[in-house]
Design a protein around this motif. Structure first.
Motif, PDB file in Angstrom:
ATOM      1  N   LEU A 113      45.593  59.500  57.977  1.00 29.82           N
ATOM      2  CA  LEU A 113      44.594  58.454  57.772  1.00 29.82           C
ATOM      3  C   LEU A 113      45.087  57.100  58.269  1.00 29.82           C
ATOM      4  O   LEU A 113      44.304  56.318  58.833  1.00 29.82           O
ATOM      5  N   PHE A 114      46.380  56.835  58.081  1.00 27.54           N
ATOM      6  CA  PHE A 114      46.917  55.526  58.458  1.00 27.54           C
ATOM      7  C   PHE A 114      47.640  55.555  59.804  1.00 27.54           C
ATOM      8  O   PHE A 114      47.553  54.598  60.578  1.00 27.54           O
ATOM      9  N   ALA A 115      48.359  56.625  60.098  1.00 25.36           N
ATOM     10  CA  ALA A 115      49.213  56.627  61.285  1.00 25.36           C
ATOM     11  C   ALA A 115      48.410  56.646  62.576  1.00 25.36           C
ATOM     12  O   ALA A 115      48.717  55.889  63.513  1.00 25.36           O
ATOM     13  N   ILE A 116      47.383  57.472  62.652  1.00 28.30           N
ATOM     14  CA  ILE A 116      46.665  57.620  63.918  1.00 28.30           C
ATOM     15  C   ILE A 116      45.876  56.361  64.289  1.00 28.30           C
ATOM     16  O   ILE A 116      46.039  55.839  65.403  1.00 28.30           O
ATOM     17  N   PRO A 117      45.012  55.815  63.420  1.00 29.43           N
ATOM     18  CA  PRO A 117      44.286  54.601  63.845  1.00 29.43           C
ATOM     19  C   PRO A 117      45.194  53.403  64.087  1.00 29.43           C
ATOM     20  O   PRO A 117      44.975  52.631  65.027  1.00 29.43           O
ATOM     21  N   ILE A 118      46.230  53.229  63.249  1.00 29.77           N
ATOM     22  CA  ILE A 118      47.131  52.093  63.454  1.00 29.77           C
ATOM     23  C   ILE A 118      47.940  52.285  64.732  1.00 29.77           C
ATOM     24  O   ILE A 118      48.176  51.332  65.493  1.00 29.77           O
ATOM     25  N   GLY A 119      48.370  53.528  65.005  1.00 30.14           N
ATOM     26  CA  GLY A 119      49.116  53.793  66.232  1.00 30.14           C
ATOM     27  C   GLY A 119      48.280  53.542  67.471  1.00 30.14           C
ATOM     28  O   GLY A 119      48.768  52.998  68.469  1.00 30.14           O
ATOM     29  N   ILE A 120      47.001  53.929  67.426  1.00 34.54           N
ATOM     30  CA  ILE A 120      46.108  53.683  68.563  1.00 34.54           C
ATOM     31  C   ILE A 120      45.908  52.190  68.782  1.00 34.54           C
ATOM     32  O   ILE A 120      45.994  51.682  69.913  1.00 34.54           O
ATOM     33  N   TYR A 121      45.652  51.460  67.688  1.00 36.16           N
ATOM     34  CA  TYR A 121      45.416  50.021  67.827  1.00 36.16           C
ATOM     35  C   TYR A 121      46.683  49.305  68.310  1.00 36.16           C
ATOM     36  O   TYR A 121      46.599  48.364  69.119  1.00 36.16           O
ATOM     37  N   SER A 122      47.848  49.724  67.842  1.00 42.20           N
ATOM     38  CA  SER A 122      49.098  49.087  68.268  1.00 42.20           C
ATOM     39  C   SER A 122      49.343  49.285  69.750  1.00 42.20           C
ATOM     40  O   SER A 122      49.876  48.397  70.432  1.00 42.20           O
ATOM     41  N   SER A 123      48.960  50.465  70.265  1.00 40.78           N
ATOM     42  CA  SER A 123      49.145  50.701  71.703  1.00 40.78           C
ATOM     43  C   SER A 123      48.139  49.903  72.535  1.00 40.78           C
ATOM     44  O   SER A 123      48.441  49.499  73.661  1.00 40.78           O
ATOM     45  N   ARG A 124      46.953  49.674  71.983  1.00 41.67           N
ATOM     46  CA  ARG A 124      45.943  48.894  72.703  1.00 41.67           C
ATOM     47  C   ARG A 124      46.251  47.404  72.653  1.00 41.67           C
ATOM     48  O   ARG A 124      46.074  46.695  73.637  1.00 41.67           O
ATOM     49  N   LYS A 125      46.692  46.913  71.516  1.00 43.59           N
ATOM     50  CA  LYS A 125      46.985  45.488  71.334  1.00 43.59           C
ATOM     51  C   LYS A 125      48.495  45.293  71.179  1.00 43.59           C
ATOM     52  O   LYS A 125      48.998  44.877  70.141  1.00 43.59           O
ATOM     53  N   LYS A 126      49.208  45.626  72.246  1.00 43.99           N
ATOM     54  CA  LYS A 126      50.664  45.530  72.195  1.00 43.99           C
ATOM     55  C   LYS A 126      51.098  44.082  71.988  1.00 43.99           C
ATOM     56  O   LYS A 126      50.541  43.155  72.586  1.00 43.99           O
ATOM     57  N   TYR A 127      52.096  43.912  71.105  1.00 46.55           N
ATOM     58  CA  TYR A 127      52.678  42.611  70.765  1.00 46.55           C
ATOM     59  C   TYR A 127      51.706  41.705  70.015  1.00 46.55           C
ATOM     60  O   TYR A 127      51.893  40.478  69.984  1.00 46.55           O
ATOM     61  N   SER A 128      50.669  42.274  69.434  1.00 43.45           N
ATOM     62  CA  SER A 128      49.781  41.497  68.581  1.00 43.45           C
ATOM     63  C   SER A 128      50.378  41.397  67.179  1.00 43.45           C
ATOM     64  O   SER A 128      51.418  42.000  66.874  1.00 43.45           O
ATOM     65  N   VAL A 129      49.705  40.655  66.307  1.00 46.41           N
ATOM     66  CA  VAL A 129      50.199  40.507  64.939  1.00 46.41           C
ATOM     67  C   VAL A 129      50.229  41.852  64.220  1.00 46.41           C
ATOM     68  O   VAL A 129      51.194  42.200  63.537  1.00 46.41           O
ATOM     69  N   LEU A 130      49.143  42.633  64.401  1.00 46.95           N
ATOM     70  CA  LEU A 130      49.090  43.944  63.758  1.00 46.95           C
ATOM     71  C   LEU A 130      50.148  44.883  64.334  1.00 46.95           C
ATOM     72  O   LEU A 130      50.740  45.689  63.603  1.00 46.95           O
ATOM     73  N   ASP A 131      50.398  44.777  65.626  1.00 48.76           N
ATOM     74  CA  ASP A 131      51.419  45.624  66.244  1.00 48.76           C
ATOM     75  C   ASP A 131      52.795  45.313  65.665  1.00 48.76           C
ATOM     76  O   ASP A 131      53.561  46.227  65.324  1.00 48.76           O
TER      77      ASP A 131
END
Length: 321
Positions: A113-131
């Motif tokens: 539930l947490f790993a897949i959506p957060i992992g996808i967003y981190s790869s899309r928004k690299k070096y962002s605050v969420l990443d």
């Protein structure tokens, strides 16, 4: 696909035989037995204990003990517990199997539930605050031992806030229906999240790293050059190929569902296979120990088989036949 599954199932036979040999050898090699544990009356004469060992076959040669145990396993007899008044090992395991299964499934659900959506967003928004936040969480999750996270969760959410219970699987065994479901879920939240913490960190790091590596691949650039939409490139091409290492991790995690989270169950006093394993170790109850190890090995083998099948579904380049 069918031929591959049949081949793998046939390979299970020699693999299981090897597993049984390893499990029994290390149990046989371990010092002491159930008759030298704390459950035995220390006032009993040594001659009586030796007679009991002869009756139980504990003094037989290794090959004789192994053959007798393996013959019983093939017939579905896991033996009798030496520390639970001779109860069948299969009954002891079945009595706790559902609790461990619920805990494993719940923790795996939290992980995905947490790993897949957060992992996808981190790869899309690299070096962002969420990443950066997700990366920090992943490193903390990998570095924090499960027992420490469990104790911290008990102190914060049980003792300080009083939101969640500290032990058990249900408030009362007399509960039924919806009340039983809510009570079981209430008792699963804290140990399930604690158990899924480290797995979430691992899944997140693997998924983010794999998706970032695939973004520079030739087939991704070709898809973009053909005018394929960004969402289609992300989910149909990048994510699908990035799931290969995740499937491998899922195959391993599947084995932990039934084998039990020993540390977490012990800390939370959760009545599952893990706590049964710990108590059996303390009492040198080797029939129970060997049965749990054997079940864990079998579930890992089944998990790897399911992972291989999922490879072909996630990546059409893989041909299992």
């Amino acid at each position: 696909m069918t031929k591959f599954i049949i081949r793998r199932l046939l390979l299970f036979i020699p693999m299981l035989v090897i597993v049984t040999m390893v499990v029994f050898f290390f149990a046989w090699l371990a010092p002491g037995d159930a008759l030298t544990g704390e459950i035995v009356d220390p006032s009993l004469p040594a001659e009586v204990l030796e007679q009991q060992r002869d009756l139980l076959g504990l003094n037989d040669p290794f090959i004789v003990q192994y053959w007798n145990w393996l013959s019983n396993i093939v017939q579905g007899d896991l033996g009798q517990s030496m520390s639970f008044n001779g109860r069948d090992v299969s009954d002891l395991i079945l009595q706790r199997l559902d609790n461990t299964f619920y805990l494993g499934v719940f923790s795996l659900f939290i992980t995905l539930l947490f790993a897949i959506p957060i992992g996808i967003y981190s790869s899309r928004k690299k070096y962002s605050v969420l990443d950066y936040s997700a990366t920090t969480f992943a490193f903390l999750g990998l570095a924090t031992p499960n027992f420490f996270a469990a104790l911290l969760g008990i102190y914060l959410f049980s003792f300080t806030l009083g939101w969640l219970p500290t032990q058990g699987s249900m408030a009362s065994p007399s509960l039924t229906g919806w009340d039983a479901f809510v009570s079981r879920l209430h008792h699963l939240i804290l140990p399930g999240i604690t158990l899924g913490l480290s797995s979430t960190a691992v899944f997140l790091r693997y998924l983010r790293s794999e998706m970032l590596d695939l973004k520079g691949s030739d087939f991704i650039r070709t898809a973009r050059a053909k005018g394929v939409g960004s969402n289609s490139v992300l989910y149909k091409h990048t994510l699908r190929n990035a799931l290969i290492p995740i499937i491998t991790l899922l195959g391993i995690e599947f084995g932990t569902i039934l084998s039990g989270a020993i540390i977490i169950e012990t800390v939370f006093g959760y009545p599952g296979i893990g706590t049964l394993f710990v108590s059996s170790l303390a009492n040198r109850d080797y029939p129970v120990i060997m049965a749990i190890n054997l079940i864990a090995a079998m579930t890992i083998l089944v998990g790897n088989l399911l992972a291989d099948i999922c490879y072909a579904i996630a990546d059409p380049r893989i041909r299992l036949d």
